[in-house]
Design an enzyme around this catalytic site. Structure first.
Site, PDB file in Angstrom:
ATOM      1  N   CYS A   2       0.823  -1.209   0.000  1.00  0.00           N
ATOM      2  CA  CYS A   2       0.000   0.000   0.000  1.00  0.00           C
ATOM      3  C   CYS A   2       0.855   1.256   0.000  1.00  0.00           C
ATOM      4  CB  CYS A   2      -0.865   0.033   1.249  1.00  0.00           C
ATOM      5  SG  CYS A   2      -1.711  -1.493   1.580  1.00  0.00           S
ATOM      6  N   ARG A  27       4.384   0.448  -6.788  1.00  0.00           N
ATOM      7  CA  ARG A  27       4.380  -0.467  -5.645  1.00  0.00           C
ATOM      8  C   ARG A  27       3.371  -1.592  -5.852  1.00  0.00           C
ATOM      9  NH1 ARG A  27       6.113   2.530  -0.794  1.00  0.00           N
ATOM     10  NH2 ARG A  27       4.726   1.253   0.445  1.00  0.00           N
ATOM     11  N   TRP A  71      -3.267  -2.647  -1.371  1.00  0.00           N
ATOM     12  CA  TRP A  71      -2.922  -3.993  -1.812  1.00  0.00           C
ATOM     13  C   TRP A  71      -3.634  -4.892  -0.814  1.00  0.00           C
ATOM     14  CZ3 TRP A  71      -0.457  -6.657  -5.556  1.00  0.00           C
ATOM     15  CH2 TRP A  71       0.093  -7.905  -5.257  1.00  0.00           C
ATOM     16  N   ASN A  97      -1.311   1.756   6.408  1.00  0.00           N
ATOM     17  CA  ASN A  97      -0.518   0.629   5.901  1.00  0.00           C
ATOM     18  C   ASN A  97      -0.137  -0.228   7.089  1.00  0.00           C
ATOM     19  OD1 ASN A  97      -0.494   1.795   3.440  1.00  0.00           O
ATOM     20  ND2 ASN A  97       1.670   2.370   3.465  1.00  0.00           N
ATOM     21  N   GLY A  98      -0.030  -1.533   6.873  1.00  0.00           N
ATOM     22  CA  GLY A  98       0.363  -2.418   7.974  1.00  0.00           C
ATOM     23  C   GLY A  98      -0.761  -3.396   8.260  1.00  0.00           C
ATOM     24  N   GLU A 464      17.882 -22.951  -8.239  1.00  0.00           N
ATOM     25  CA  GLU A 464      17.320 -21.604  -8.201  1.00  0.00           C
ATOM     26  C   GLU A 464      18.417 -20.549  -8.401  1.00  0.00           C
ATOM     27  OE1 GLU A 464      14.655 -20.188  -8.562  1.00  0.00           O
ATOM     28  OE2 GLU A 464      14.901 -18.211  -7.699  1.00  0.00           O
ATOM     29  N   LYS A 468      18.355 -17.821 -11.437  1.00  0.00           N
ATOM     30  CA  LYS A 468      18.472 -16.366 -11.229  1.00  0.00           C
ATOM     31  C   LYS A 468      19.612 -15.813 -12.062  1.00  0.00           C
ATOM     32  CE  LYS A 468      15.656 -15.744  -9.682  1.00  0.00           C
ATOM     33  NZ  LYS A 468      14.320 -15.996  -9.203  1.00  0.00           N
ATOM     34  N   GLU A 471      18.659 -15.856 -15.943  1.00  0.00           N
ATOM     35  CA  GLU A 471      17.592 -14.984 -16.438  1.00  0.00           C
ATOM     36  C   GLU A 471      17.966 -13.506 -16.410  1.00  0.00           C
ATOM     37  OE1 GLU A 471      13.836 -14.626 -14.260  1.00  0.00           O
ATOM     38  OE2 GLU A 471      14.830 -15.403 -12.495  1.00  0.00           O
ATOM     39  N   HIS A 487      28.512 -37.902 -14.412  1.00  0.00           N
ATOM     40  CA  HIS A 487      27.749 -38.642 -15.420  1.00  0.00           C
ATOM     41  C   HIS A 487      27.550 -37.832 -16.697  1.00  0.00           C
ATOM     42  CE1 HIS A 487      27.170 -41.617 -12.321  1.00  0.00           C
ATOM     43  NE2 HIS A 487      26.799 -40.632 -11.504  1.00  0.00           N
ATOM     44  N   LYS A 586       6.588 -10.783 -16.027  1.00  0.00           N
ATOM     45  CA  LYS A 586       6.378 -11.057 -14.598  1.00  0.00           C
ATOM     46  C   LYS A 586       5.286 -12.100 -14.392  1.00  0.00           C
ATOM     47  CE  LYS A 586       7.295 -10.349 -10.318  1.00  0.00           C
ATOM     48  NZ  LYS A 586       8.521 -11.052  -9.899  1.00  0.00           N
TER      49      LYS A 586
HETATM   50  C1  F6R Z   1      12.039 -16.486 -12.163  1.00  0.00           C
HETATM   51  C2  F6R Z   1      10.602 -16.320 -12.151  1.00  0.00           C
HETATM   52  C3  F6R Z   1       9.765 -17.297 -12.900  1.00  0.00           C
HETATM   53  C4  F6R Z   1       8.468 -17.579 -12.136  1.00  0.00           C
HETATM   54  C5  F6R Z   1       7.542 -18.468 -12.965  1.00  0.00           C
HETATM   55  C6  F6R Z   1       6.295 -18.821 -12.220  1.00  0.00           C
HETATM   56  O1  F6R Z   1      12.664 -15.516 -11.398  1.00  0.00           O
HETATM   57  O2  F6R Z   1      10.088 -15.400 -11.576  1.00  0.00           O
HETATM   58  O3  F6R Z   1      10.460 -18.484 -13.117  1.00  0.00           O
HETATM   59  O4  F6R Z   1       8.780 -18.195 -10.932  1.00  0.00           O
HETATM   60  O5  F6R Z   1       7.194 -17.797 -14.142  1.00  0.00           O
HETATM   61  O6  F6R Z   1       5.610 -17.700 -11.810  1.00  0.00           O
HETATM   62  P1  F6R Z   1       4.519 -17.739 -10.678  1.00  0.00           P
HETATM   63  O7  F6R Z   1       5.212 -18.022  -9.405  1.00  0.00           O
HETATM   64  O8  F6R Z   1       3.880 -16.382 -10.708  1.00  0.00           O
HETATM   65  O9  F6R Z   1       3.563 -18.821 -11.037  1.00  0.00           O
END
Ligand code: F6R
Length: 591
Positions: A2, A27, A71, A97-98, A464, A468, A471, A487, A586
């Site tokens: 928020c 935000r 939010w 907020n909170g 993971e 990171k 990407e 292997h 995203k």
């Molecule tokens: C990597 C990333 C993506 C998401 C994937 C699933 O940093 O963000 O690999 O994890 O697209 O997204 P959600 O979690 O929104 O289903």
């Protein structure tokens, strides 16, 4: 998360507040609202959706008012649940907020006293408390009301009859902007930068009263001074809270996210109802990308602690090989709640008779509508495409879930909670020490390929870390179980291929050190992610990224934060578009 803004000055409040709210749009929010104080009456506008779609409002020519982007946490996104919230007589308006933890109790008490509530929010109790405590002085009424609250807040209020704005903070940011004959209160400096760069950051327990003749800050009833700072940012940078990228800002929010989740789900025990898991014979996690890695870590934890068989499936593959699932608990993990593959797999699982639990960060998202049960990760909106704080929040839910499903003895539970409570501070130490990680990132930026390895929970943690890295830096990075190198991938080792190893001090430790020796012997630069109390590991590797010591079960959390920073600094060195990597979105809403 928020956003709050309050204004008292000489400009039209509806304009200043709308512009301020627009500045805080990044935000993330689902609804918004404004109240301007026209002396005898509060003019209010509240709605769901985007502020961008709305032209300038006409709420009268008042020069005092408050506004909010919401939010949703308590209650769905709706016009009614949007802030500001008003008291019964519509004389006091509040934005907040909170989280008010004891709002249900307060709401019950206030209702018994005759207060009528319009919304489902926790915030509305604050408006009613101020009404109840009001004796002609708004700041005294707010102070008395705050004493009844448990939880966290940044709150701003105004009331008819006087030109006054009051604000207070506790564990939620609130900044005072000081202009020439005008004042602002905001959760984020972006909202005020257009008008002033002189700000004072309020501290926990501060209450500020603003009138035309100036402002006064008190803490516990005693007048206090807060330093006025000159903001060095231009508007562009400030939207990222002073960080160069949203990703970095979001990594830096992790200690706060962990604290918020502790507040939400943990007291002397874990508040997570797992009755939905009664009688199940297996768990299947369904997820994509980073969420899939959270699920893999979940498999290790749940199988080990709760002794329930767990499968983890890529959501995109699930529909091709499923079996009847009457006694199956399917857990969908999705930050956005909108990932098409995950939604489709969850629908499929339901149609095959599974119970569906969804772990998501977005209230009201599509996944929540498919689910029988939902657990929210409460990480706040994540703008950077790479999942960082939401991944950590997913892991936290998984830890809590594993612990609840395993039904530990009271002393074990106590130990677990004590360890958990230390995590925000330990993560903060990783962030405070990030220069060292940056130096390693600068070195890795010179390579085109990398291998990440781990064993046990270190393996999905490594996966993971590699995701990171690839990407956001576009460096090809693959994760492998350390035992798999021999292997095939061994052929890739050599001076051109560094290896990043997650070294966990558990039953995998000794064999992992052996693996590192083998890798080193093949000429690769070896970077260990390890704990600070592990001088032994230095003998086997070239560089070490150290993290504070935690119970080994928690290393996926601390190591992941370190590897998020490692990927960030590598990509920053190369000059990549960190927040918006090429070809990625995203929220992936197509299969
Ligand atoms: C990597 C990333 C993506 C998401 C994937 C699933 O940093 O963000 O690999 O994890 O697209 O997204 P959600 O979690 O929104 O289903």
């Amino acid at each position: 998360m928020c956003g709050i803004i309050g204004y008292l000055g000489y400009r039209r409040a509806d304009e200043v507040i709308t512009r301020g709210l627009k500045r805080m749009e990044y935000r993330g929010y689902d609804s918004w609202g404004i109240a301007v104080n026209n002396g005898g009456v509060l003019n209010v506008h509240k709605c769901t959706g985007s502020i961008g779609d709305t032209g300038m409002l006409d709420l009268g020519d008042s020069t005092i008012g408050i506004g909010h982007t919401r939010w949703a946490t308590h209650g769905k996104p709706s016009d009614t649940n949007a802030h500001p919230h008003l008291d019964c007589k519509r004389e006091i308006a509040v934005v907040h907020n909170g989280i008010i933890e004891n709002f249900l109790l307060l709401r019950e008490e206030l209702s018994e006293e005759g207060h009528i509530f319009a919304s489902e929010t926790d915030t509305e109790v604050i408006a009613h408390l101020i009404e109840k405590n009001f004796d002609g002085n708004l700041e005294n009424a707010l102070l008395r009301s705050l004493k009844e609250l448990k939880g966290s807040y940044a709150v701003v209020a105004t009331g008819i009859g006087e030109r006054k704005l009051v604000g207070a903070r506790y564990k939620s940011p609130l900044v005072l902007g000081i202009g020439d004959g005008e004042y602002f209160l905001a959760s984020d400096v972006t909202a005020v930068l257009e008008y002033t760069s002189r700000v004072a950051y309020l501290e926990d327990g501060d209450l500020v009263t603003i009138t035309d003749s100036g402002y006064e800050i008190t803490n516990n009833g005693v007048s206090v001074e807060r330093e006025i700072e000159l903001l060095p940012w231009d508007l562009d940078a400030a939207e990222k809270g002073g960080y160069e990228h949203f990703m970095l800002k979001e990594i830096h929010e992790i200690p706060r996210v962990v604290e918020d989740m502790l507040l939400e789900y943990v007291s002397d025990t874990i508040h997570l109802d797992v009755s939905f898991a009664a009688g199940i014979s297996e768990i299947i996690f369904l997820a994509c990308g980073t969420s899939y890695h959270a699920a893999l870590i979940g498999k290790y934890l749940i199988e080990e602690e709760a002794n329930i068989p767990v499968r983890v499936e890529y959501a995109s593959e699930f529909n091709y090989h499923r079996t009847p699932m009457e006694r199956t608990l399917v857990i969908g993990i999705t930050q956005s709640g909108e990932t098409a593959d995950t939604l489709e797999a969850l629908r499929g699982a339901r149609s095959f008779g599974a119970r569906v639990l969804v772990i998501t960060n977005v209230l009201g998202s599509s996944a929540t509508r498919i689910a029988d049960e939902v657990i929210f990760t409460r990480a706040g909106p994540e703008i950077g495409v790479a999942a960082t704080k939401t991944f950590i929040a997913q892991l936290i839910v998984i830890y809590l879930l594993a612990s609840r499903l395993s039904m530990p003895a009271p002393d074990e539970m106590e130990k677990f909670i004590t360890e958990f409570r230390m995590l925000p501070e330990k993560v903060q130490r990783i962030l405070d020490d990030s220069e060292k990680i940056q130096r390693v990132g600068n070195i890795l930026a010179g390579y085109d390929n990398m291998i990440y390895i781990g064993r046990g929970t270190g393996f999905p943690t490594a996966l993971e870390g590699a995701l990171k890295m690839k990407e956001i830096s576009y460096i090809h990075a693959e994760g492998y179980p350390a035992g798999e190198l021999k292997h095939g991938p061994f052929a890739l080792l050599g001076a051109k291929t560094p290896v990043v190893a997650c070294v966990v001090k558990d039953k995998t430790y000794d064999i992992m050190l052996n693996n590192l020796k083998e890798v080193k012997a093949r000429g690769s630069l070896v970077v260990a992610i390890a704990e600070e109390d592990d001088p032994e590991v230095e003998k086997y590797v070239d560089l070490v990224v150290t993290t504070p010591t935690v119970e080994s079960v928690f290393t996926p959390l601390t190591y992941s934060v370190a590897m998020q920073l490692l990927a960030y600094y590598t990509a920053a060195r190369i000059g990549c578009a960190i927040d918006k990597p090429r070809n990625l979105a995203k929220s992936v809403t197509v299969e």
